[in-house]
Scaffold this motif. Structure first.
Motif, PDB file in Angstrom:
ATOM      1  N   GLU A 193       1.036  -0.979  -0.102  1.00  0.00           N
ATOM      2  CA  GLU A 193       0.260   0.173   0.410  1.00  0.00           C
ATOM      3  C   GLU A 193       0.819   1.612  -0.216  1.00  0.00           C
ATOM      4  O   GLU A 193       0.779   2.373  -0.366  1.00  0.00           O
ATOM      5  CB  GLU A 193      -1.128   0.559   1.328  1.00  0.00           C
ATOM      6  N   VAL A 194       2.062   0.963   0.696  1.00  0.00           N
ATOM      7  CA  VAL A 194       3.083   2.763   0.831  1.00  0.00           C
ATOM      8  C   VAL A 194       3.308   2.407  -0.569  1.00  0.00           C
ATOM      9  O   VAL A 194       3.829   3.738  -0.801  1.00  0.00           O
ATOM     10  CB  VAL A 194       4.419   2.155   2.296  1.00  0.00           C
ATOM     11  N   LYS A 195       3.507   1.637  -1.398  1.00  0.00           N
ATOM     12  CA  LYS A 195       4.174   1.687  -2.434  1.00  0.00           C
ATOM     13  C   LYS A 195       3.226   2.159  -3.251  1.00  0.00           C
ATOM     14  O   LYS A 195       4.094   2.947  -4.061  1.00  0.00           O
ATOM     15  CB  LYS A 195       5.050   0.453  -2.765  1.00  0.00           C
ATOM     16  N   ILE A 196       1.750   1.776  -3.474  1.00  0.00           N
ATOM     17  CA  ILE A 196       1.220   1.733  -4.705  1.00  0.00           C
ATOM     18  C   ILE A 196       1.375   3.917  -4.152  1.00  0.00           C
ATOM     19  O   ILE A 196       0.927   4.814  -5.421  1.00  0.00           O
ATOM     20  CB  ILE A 196      -0.122   1.400  -4.528  1.00  0.00           C
ATOM     21  N   ASP A 197       0.694   4.153  -2.776  1.00  0.00           N
ATOM     22  CA  ASP A 197       0.623   5.363  -2.618  1.00  0.00           C
ATOM     23  C   ASP A 197       1.706   6.456  -2.827  1.00  0.00           C
ATOM     24  O   ASP A 197       1.300   7.428  -3.475  1.00  0.00           O
ATOM     25  CB  ASP A 197       0.523   5.771  -1.234  1.00  0.00           C
ATOM     26  N   SER A 198       3.180   5.638  -3.128  1.00  0.00           N
ATOM     27  CA  SER A 198       4.098   6.884  -3.567  1.00  0.00           C
ATOM     28  C   SER A 198       4.024   6.921  -5.085  1.00  0.00           C
ATOM     29  O   SER A 198       5.230   7.509  -5.398  1.00  0.00           O
ATOM     30  CB  SER A 198       5.621   6.010  -3.280  1.00  0.00           C
ATOM     31  N   LEU A 199       3.290   5.980  -5.717  1.00  0.00           N
ATOM     32  CA  LEU A 199       3.631   6.277  -7.694  1.00  0.00           C
ATOM     33  C   LEU A 199       2.062   6.791  -7.540  1.00  0.00           C
ATOM     34  O   LEU A 199       1.831   6.326  -8.521  1.00  0.00           O
ATOM     35  CB  LEU A 199       3.616   4.445  -7.644  1.00  0.00           C
ATOM     36  N   HIS A 200       1.610   7.654  -6.602  1.00  0.00           N
ATOM     37  CA  HIS A 200       0.210   7.867  -7.543  1.00  0.00           C
ATOM     38  C   HIS A 200       0.074   8.856  -8.192  1.00  0.00           C
ATOM     39  O   HIS A 200      -0.164   8.889  -9.656  1.00  0.00           O
ATOM     40  CB  HIS A 200       0.061   9.112  -6.390  1.00  0.00           C
ATOM     41  N   ASN A 201       1.528   9.498  -9.375  1.00  0.00           N
ATOM     42  CA  ASN A 201       1.146  10.059 -10.376  1.00  0.00           C
ATOM     43  C   ASN A 201       1.775   8.914 -11.841  1.00  0.00           C
ATOM     44  O   ASN A 201       2.643   9.098 -12.789  1.00  0.00           O
ATOM     45  CB  ASN A 201       2.341  11.701 -10.302  1.00  0.00           C
ATOM     46  N   ASP A 202       2.303   7.930 -11.284  1.00  0.00           N
ATOM     47  CA  ASP A 202       2.868   6.909 -12.512  1.00  0.00           C
ATOM     48  C   ASP A 202       2.034   6.086 -12.332  1.00  0.00           C
ATOM     49  O   ASP A 202       2.516   4.290 -12.213  1.00  0.00           O
ATOM     50  CB  ASP A 202       4.510   6.612 -11.714  1.00  0.00           C
ATOM     51  N   GLN A 203       0.779   5.828 -12.928  1.00  0.00           N
ATOM     52  CA  GLN A 203       0.255   4.776 -13.628  1.00  0.00           C
ATOM     53  C   GLN A 203       0.485   3.491 -13.859  1.00  0.00           C
ATOM     54  O   GLN A 203      -0.107   2.895 -13.221  1.00  0.00           O
ATOM     55  CB  GLN A 203      -0.917   5.461 -14.374  1.00  0.00           C
ATOM     56  N   LYS A 204       1.763   3.490 -14.136  1.00  0.00           N
ATOM     57  CA  LYS A 204       1.572   2.101 -14.688  1.00  0.00           C
ATOM     58  C   LYS A 204       2.587   1.213 -13.529  1.00  0.00           C
ATOM     59  O   LYS A 204       2.225   0.515 -14.223  1.00  0.00           O
ATOM     60  CB  LYS A 204       3.032   2.839 -16.239  1.00  0.00           C
ATOM     61  N   LYS A 205       3.348   1.952 -13.159  1.00  0.00           N
ATOM     62  CA  LYS A 205       3.754   1.409 -12.438  1.00  0.00           C
ATOM     63  C   LYS A 205       3.848   0.865 -10.957  1.00  0.00           C
ATOM     64  O   LYS A 205       2.908  -0.198 -10.534  1.00  0.00           O
ATOM     65  CB  LYS A 205       5.353   2.148 -11.746  1.00  0.00           C
ATOM     66  N   TYR A 207      -4.555  15.756 -14.562  1.00  0.00           N
ATOM     67  CA  TYR A 207      -6.180  16.006 -14.555  1.00  0.00           C
ATOM     68  C   TYR A 207      -5.866  17.131 -16.070  1.00  0.00           C
ATOM     69  O   TYR A 207      -5.001  17.827 -15.341  1.00  0.00           O
ATOM     70  CB  TYR A 207      -5.853  14.976 -13.775  1.00  0.00           C
ATOM     71  N   PRO A 208      -7.540  17.113 -16.199  1.00  0.00           N
ATOM     72  CA  PRO A 208      -7.339  18.567 -16.476  1.00  0.00           C
ATOM     73  C   PRO A 208      -7.655  19.649 -15.638  1.00  0.00           C
ATOM     74  O   PRO A 208      -6.912  20.869 -16.371  1.00  0.00           O
ATOM     75  CB  PRO A 208      -8.212  18.740 -17.370  1.00  0.00           C
ATOM     76  N   HIS A 209      -7.785  19.970 -14.873  1.00  0.00           N
ATOM     77  CA  HIS A 209      -8.597  21.073 -13.593  1.00  0.00           C
ATOM     78  C   HIS A 209      -8.374  22.047 -13.771  1.00  0.00           C
ATOM     79  O   HIS A 209      -8.101  23.115 -14.085  1.00  0.00           O
ATOM     80  CB  HIS A 209      -5.742  21.436 -12.970  1.00  0.00           C
ATOM     81  N   ILE A 210      -9.752  22.121 -14.549  1.00  0.00           N
ATOM     82  CA  ILE A 210     -10.572  23.166 -14.813  1.00  0.00           C
ATOM     83  C   ILE A 210     -11.295  24.048 -14.140  1.00  0.00           C
ATOM     84  O   ILE A 210     -11.735  25.010 -14.439  1.00  0.00           O
ATOM     85  CB  ILE A 210     -12.230  22.237 -16.038  1.00  0.00           C
ATOM     86  N   THR A 211     -10.879  23.588 -12.430  1.00  0.00           N
ATOM     87  CA  THR A 211     -11.100  24.843 -11.643  1.00  0.00           C
ATOM     88  C   THR A 211     -10.507  26.042 -11.909  1.00  0.00           C
ATOM     89  O   THR A 211     -10.377  26.944 -12.155  1.00  0.00           O
ATOM     90  CB  THR A 211     -10.967  23.943 -10.404  1.00  0.00           C
ATOM     91  N   GLU A 212     -10.028  25.223 -12.015  1.00  0.00           N
ATOM     92  CA  GLU A 212      -8.160  26.234 -12.087  1.00  0.00           C
ATOM     93  C   GLU A 212      -8.063  27.404 -13.510  1.00  0.00           C
ATOM     94  O   GLU A 212      -7.639  28.789 -14.202  1.00  0.00           O
ATOM     95  CB  GLU A 212      -6.546  25.778 -12.987  1.00  0.00           C
ATOM     96  N   ILE A 213      -8.689  26.377 -14.819  1.00  0.00           N
ATOM     97  CA  ILE A 213      -8.923  26.964 -15.874  1.00  0.00           C
ATOM     98  C   ILE A 213      -9.924  28.222 -15.910  1.00  0.00           C
ATOM     99  O   ILE A 213      -9.921  29.183 -16.631  1.00  0.00           O
ATOM    100  CB  ILE A 213      -9.159  25.821 -16.931  1.00  0.00           C
TER     101      ILE A 213
END
Length: 574
Positions: free
Chosen positions: A7-19, A239-245
């Motif tokens: 779980e810790v490892k998955i959480d650390s890869l939040h921005n690397d979906q493939k890994k 993510y598109p982050h449309i709130t900022e847009i």
């Protein structure tokens, strides 16, 4: 690795979906091999959070299946809450609320405070969506206090730290909606410092974005634009982050940079086009787009945005009508009587709409049926004309030229030419020794007749079937030049070189299809090759140009004609 390590490892890869997916698959496989239902529910929960629709719902359903088979109320609370979260993210708010309230009930029965507070958090999100900000504020405060208190107590399947951050961010956003911007300044600074100290930098741009949003409501548009732009540059995800847009669009609109504002708000429209969903907070984007296009007299765009806003308003109205009484019934109160008449009216309206659509559909079907019949009749007439013309040309082709009434060469015995005729063309019309003259006064009639005779031979020998034939190659073959050949073909054949050749090819293939049934079994590409076209597209285009029907339709009609002819010659005996 044990489950918590994974779980810790998955959480650390939040921005690397493939890994991250490799470890999620490891999590699922390990949980199955050890028959650990608790771990398997948590594994599928990760799978749903790291996948897109509809796979996220499918994985959430798998987690619920495992929890249901285990009959463990704690796992059922987790599974329902997870699916409710997925439904919320996809805009299925009523389904989301149903699942969250079930999770809340299971959590209460098990005294699982972690799940109970997660369910309170998600119910608060639904209330924010409904505009019940004061109620959401109280619930989010409960969540912040609970998750902060237990931030170091994370166990398998539990992440107090993440939900502490989520609760803080949601509380700050809710404060903005309540107009409590001053209170947010301290909260945002404390949050950013906490994230830096705990190496959670991926969450920092969300809080910077909140600063930008608050600055907008304080009419500090310059600071707002700077903060929102900074947040967008810091995000490290897809993510598109449309709130900022959206708020960048509003800021630029406020400071008079309308063209720039519209570019940002058009991004909101593009995101809506992809998902057919739009958070109600972004509704004003369409109001601005309507005003802008009205100001520049772009009526098409103005109408498009008006239509979209009307559709969105219907969607918002529907969700408010059903979600708000749903929350009152299953979480706050049980009063639904006041909504009964509204629902009945909606059902009557739906019935009327169905009847209207049915009548409209029948009218449409009738209209297109009549249109189809007329087109079919027209095509049939064109088909018959092709057959008649082809038979006529075929007979004419097999009559000796000297017996033909109008020889193809079109070199004719002239009527006497008056002095006035010669004066008008301003050139002495040359005659050959046989008294023939050319339709092209500037060309020697002997040259014209020679070329026409060679063209007759060219047609008789069907040399036009060569797909490599070009005007240049034919010019060389006839021993003339391009200018002479073009003028003669235009004058005597009534078309340019390409149409002349293509018409010969089309007449040839029509004759084959009419006289030999085996060619009716060939496809369009094969027929194109037979008559000299380089590809099926060119063949089909020219076929339609000349005959105004598609070759496939002509073949279909020829087959029907062939079958009809065969039946008439072979009647069934009694």
């Amino acid at each position: 690795m044990d489950f918590q390590d994974i779980e810790v490892k998955i959480d650390s890869l939040h921005n690397d979906q493939k890994k991250a997916w490799k470890f999620i698959q490891l999590y699922i496989k390990k949980a199955k091999s050890e028959n650990n239902n608790e771990a398997l529910v948590y594994a599928y929960r990760y799978a749903s959070n790291f996948s897109k629709y509809p796979e996220n719902i499918n994985n959430a359903n798998k987690a619920l299946e495992v929890a249901t088979s285990s009959k463990d109320q704690k796992l059922l609370a987790n599974a329902y809450l997870n699916r409710g979260t997925m439904y919320f993210q996809e805009g299925y708010y009523q389904k989301s609320l149903d699942d969250v309230l079930i999770a809340n009930r299971y959590a209460t029965n098990t005294d699982d405070q972690y799940i109970l507070n997660k369910s309170i958090y998600l119910i608060a999100q639904n209330k924010i969506y409904l505009g019940l900000y004061e109620e959401a504020e109280k619930e989010l405060q409960i969540c912040i206090n609970y998750f902060k208190k237990h931030i170091s107590d994370s166990k398998l399947g539990q992440d107090y730290q993440t939900y502490y951050i989520y609760s803080l961010l949601s509380y700050i956003d809710n404060n903005t909606k309540l107009g409590k911007v001053d209170e947010n300044k301290t909260l945002i600074n404390e949050s950013i410092n906490y994230l830096k100290d705990n190496n959670l930098k991926q969450y920092i741009p969300y809080f910077i974005s909140s600063e930008g949003t608050d600055a907008y409501f304080q009419k500090d548009y310059k600071t707002s634009i700077a903060k929102l732009t900074q947040a967008l540059e810091m995000y490290n995800d897809k993510y598109p982050h449309i709130t900022e847009i959206y708020y960048l669009g509003l800021n630029n609109w406020k400071i008079g940079k309308r063209n720039i504002a519209v570019k940002f708000l058009e991004v909101i429209d593009k995101e809506y086009n992809k998902s057919n969903r739009l958070d109600p907070q972004f509704r004003s984007a369409y109001e601005i787009l309507i005003k802008y296009n009205d100001s520049i007299k772009n009526r098409d765009k103005q109408l498009e945005y008006i239509d979209k806003l009307m559709i969105l308003d219907k969607s918002y109205e529907k969700n408010f009508k059903y979600l708000y009484p749903k929350i009152n019934k299953e979480y706050d109160t049980k009063k639904l009587i006041s909504e009964k008449n509204k629902v009945e009216n909606l059902l009557i309206l739906r019935s009327n709409i169905f009847i209207f659509i049915l009548i409209l559909s029948l009218g449409t079907i009738l209209f297109f049926s009549i249109r189809y019949y007329r087109i079919k009749k027209l095509y049939k007439q064109r088909f018959e004309n092709i057959i008649i013309n082809s038979e006529t040309e075929h007979k004419k082709h097999h009559i000796p030229k000297e017996l033909q009434e109008n020889p193809v060469s079109e070199i004719t015995k002239p009527a006497p030419i008056s002095d006035q005729d010669v004066k008008e063309i301003n050139i002495e019309t040359p005659e050959n020794q046989d008294g023939y003259y050319s339709k092209i006064p500037s060309l020697n009639p002997l040259v014209v007749k020679s070329i026409l005779d060679q063209l007759d031979e060219f047609e008789d020998e069907e040399r036009y079937l060569d797909s490599q034939l070009t005007q240049k190659s034919l010019v060389e073959e006839l021993g003339t030049n391009s200018t002479y050949l073009s003028r003669i073909i235009n004058t005597y054949k009534g078309s340019n070189f390409n149409i002349y050749i293509n018409n010969l090819r089309l007449n040839y293939i029509i004759d084959l299809l009419r006289t030999d049934a085996k060619y009716l079994q060939y496809d369009v590409k094969e027929l194109a090759n037979i008559c000299g076209f380089s590809n099926a597209e060119s063949f089909s285009d020219n076929f339609y140009r000349k005959f105004e029907i598609k070759p496939s339709y002509f073949i279909k009609m020829m087959k029907e004609k062939s079958r009809s002819s065969s039946q008439s010659h072979n009647p069934t005996l009694d």
